[in-house]
Write a protein that holds these residues in place. Structure first.
Motif, mmCIF file in Angstrom:
data_model
loop_
_atom_site.group_PDB
_atom_site.id
_atom_site.type_symbol
_atom_site.label_atom_id
_atom_site.label_comp_id
_atom_site.label_asym_id
_atom_site.label_seq_id
_atom_site.Cartn_x
_atom_site.Cartn_y
_atom_site.Cartn_z
ATOM 1 N N GLY A 296 0.908 -1.307 -0.124
ATOM 2 C CA GLY A 296 -0.061 -0.118 -0.077
ATOM 3 C C GLY A 296 0.925 1.091 0.063
ATOM 4 O O GLY A 296 2.086 1.245 0.568
ATOM 5 N N HIS A 297 0.452 2.368 -0.579
ATOM 6 C CA HIS A 297 0.986 3.685 -0.431
ATOM 7 C C HIS A 297 0.407 4.715 0.568
ATOM 8 O O HIS A 297 -0.902 4.419 1.057
ATOM 9 N N ALA A 298 0.927 5.615 0.795
ATOM 10 C CA ALA A 298 0.727 6.585 1.733
ATOM 11 C C ALA A 298 -0.559 7.470 1.162
ATOM 12 O O ALA A 298 -0.270 8.141 -0.078
ATOM 13 N N VAL A 299 -1.529 7.706 1.871
ATOM 14 C CA VAL A 299 -2.531 8.745 1.243
ATOM 15 C C VAL A 299 -2.905 9.883 2.496
ATOM 16 O O VAL A 299 -2.867 9.656 3.791
ATOM 17 N N VAL A 300 -2.602 11.115 1.934
ATOM 18 C CA VAL A 300 -2.882 12.168 2.598
ATOM 19 C C VAL A 300 -3.987 12.991 2.218
ATOM 20 O O VAL A 300 -4.148 13.546 1.295
ATOM 21 N N ALA A 301 -5.015 13.105 3.139
ATOM 22 C CA ALA A 301 -6.284 13.672 2.743
ATOM 23 C C ALA A 301 -6.422 14.987 3.397
ATOM 24 O O ALA A 301 -6.019 15.416 4.567
ATOM 25 N N LEU A 302 -7.119 15.964 2.851
ATOM 26 C CA LEU A 302 -7.455 17.329 3.562
ATOM 27 C C LEU A 302 -8.830 17.461 4.025
ATOM 28 O O LEU A 302 -9.702 17.238 3.199
ATOM 29 N N GLU A 303 -9.136 17.911 5.114
ATOM 30 C CA GLU A 303 -10.486 18.217 5.697
ATOM 31 C C GLU A 303 -10.745 19.640 5.506
ATOM 32 O O GLU A 303 -9.997 20.627 5.089
ATOM 33 N N VAL A 304 -11.959 20.166 5.977
ATOM 34 C CA VAL A 304 -12.344 21.414 5.795
ATOM 35 C C VAL A 304 -11.468 22.301 6.903
ATOM 36 O O VAL A 304 -11.588 21.890 8.186
ATOM 37 N N PRO A 305 -10.744 23.381 6.473
ATOM 38 C CA PRO A 305 -9.962 24.261 7.319
ATOM 39 C C PRO A 305 -10.691 25.031 8.129
ATOM 40 O O PRO A 305 -11.800 25.693 7.655
ATOM 41 N N GLN A 306 -10.042 25.799 9.083
ATOM 42 C CA GLN A 306 -10.675 26.804 9.896
ATOM 43 C C GLN A 306 -9.587 28.063 9.398
ATOM 44 O O GLN A 306 -8.640 28.029 9.832
#
Length: 202
Positions: free
Chosen positions: A93-103
């Motif tokens: 498997g490879h690394a996944v970086v996801a972004l959530e809603v920021p403030q």
């Protein structure tokens, strides 16, 4: 000459598999071609082993290939083609970086900030990938807060929340974020950002 072409006693035809078609190519086909009678016209059709001698093993001339390298399939011109087998082994498997809603508080639009993050996301992913080598099950969420000064430079950065529980990854993230450059905020004021990063191996 008789020894090679078949001659009176069969010559190479007898040695290479019998059934001679009167030529070396015909005799050779009975050993290393896929199937069919040996003949000068048939030539060497492929690499599948055929024949009835103790060294040939009989059959159609197909190959199971080498496990894990993807060479299974017909090598002698069959319709299945090359590499229809196992493939190059199981891929990790490879690394996944996801972004959530920021403030975000200040005069920079979220899409402007995200554009800079996307341009530098590979740095964050590298921090995570390095840690995965030691902890393959490592996953979690890290909220990083930073301040963008009036000239677009990051003046401060720190971890506000983390379920990743990996100080090496968190410190690596902060080290990179402090080098990022954003557009200067309108009016020269500062901008406060709290950005959640989600890490998982997929």
């Amino acid at each position: 000459r008789d020894l090679l072409t078949g001659g009176r006693q069969g010559g190479a035809g007898a040695v290479l598999g019998g059934g001679g078609g009167g030529s070396l190519a015909g005799a050779a086909q009975n050993v290393i071609a896929t199937e069919g009678a040996a003949s000068a016209k048939g030539g060497i059709a492929g690499l599948g082993v055929r024949g009835s001698g103790p060294l040939t093993g009989g059959g159609e001339g197909s190959s199971r290939g080498i496990a894990g390298i993807g060479t299974a399939g017909r090598l002698g011109g069959g319709s299945r083609g090359y590499g229809g087998g196992v493939g190059l082994g199981s891929q990790k498997g490879h690394a996944v970086v996801a972004l959530e809603v920021p403030q975000i508080e200040g005069a920079l639009a979220p899409e402007v900030i995200k554009k800079v993050i996307d341009a530098n996301r590979r740095q964050i992913q590298a921090c995570y990938e390095e840690a995965l080598q030691r902890q393959p099950e490592l996953a979690g969420r890290v909220v990083v807060g930073w301040e963008i000064g009036g000239d677009g430079h990051v003046t401060t950065a720190r971890v506000r929340e983390s379920s990743l529980q990996s100080r090496p990854v968190e410190q690596c993230m902060l080290r990179h974020i402090r080098t990022w450059r954003f557009p200067a905020p309108a009016g020269g004021g500062s901008v406060q950002v709290n950005y959640p990063f989600v890490f998982r191996a997929s």
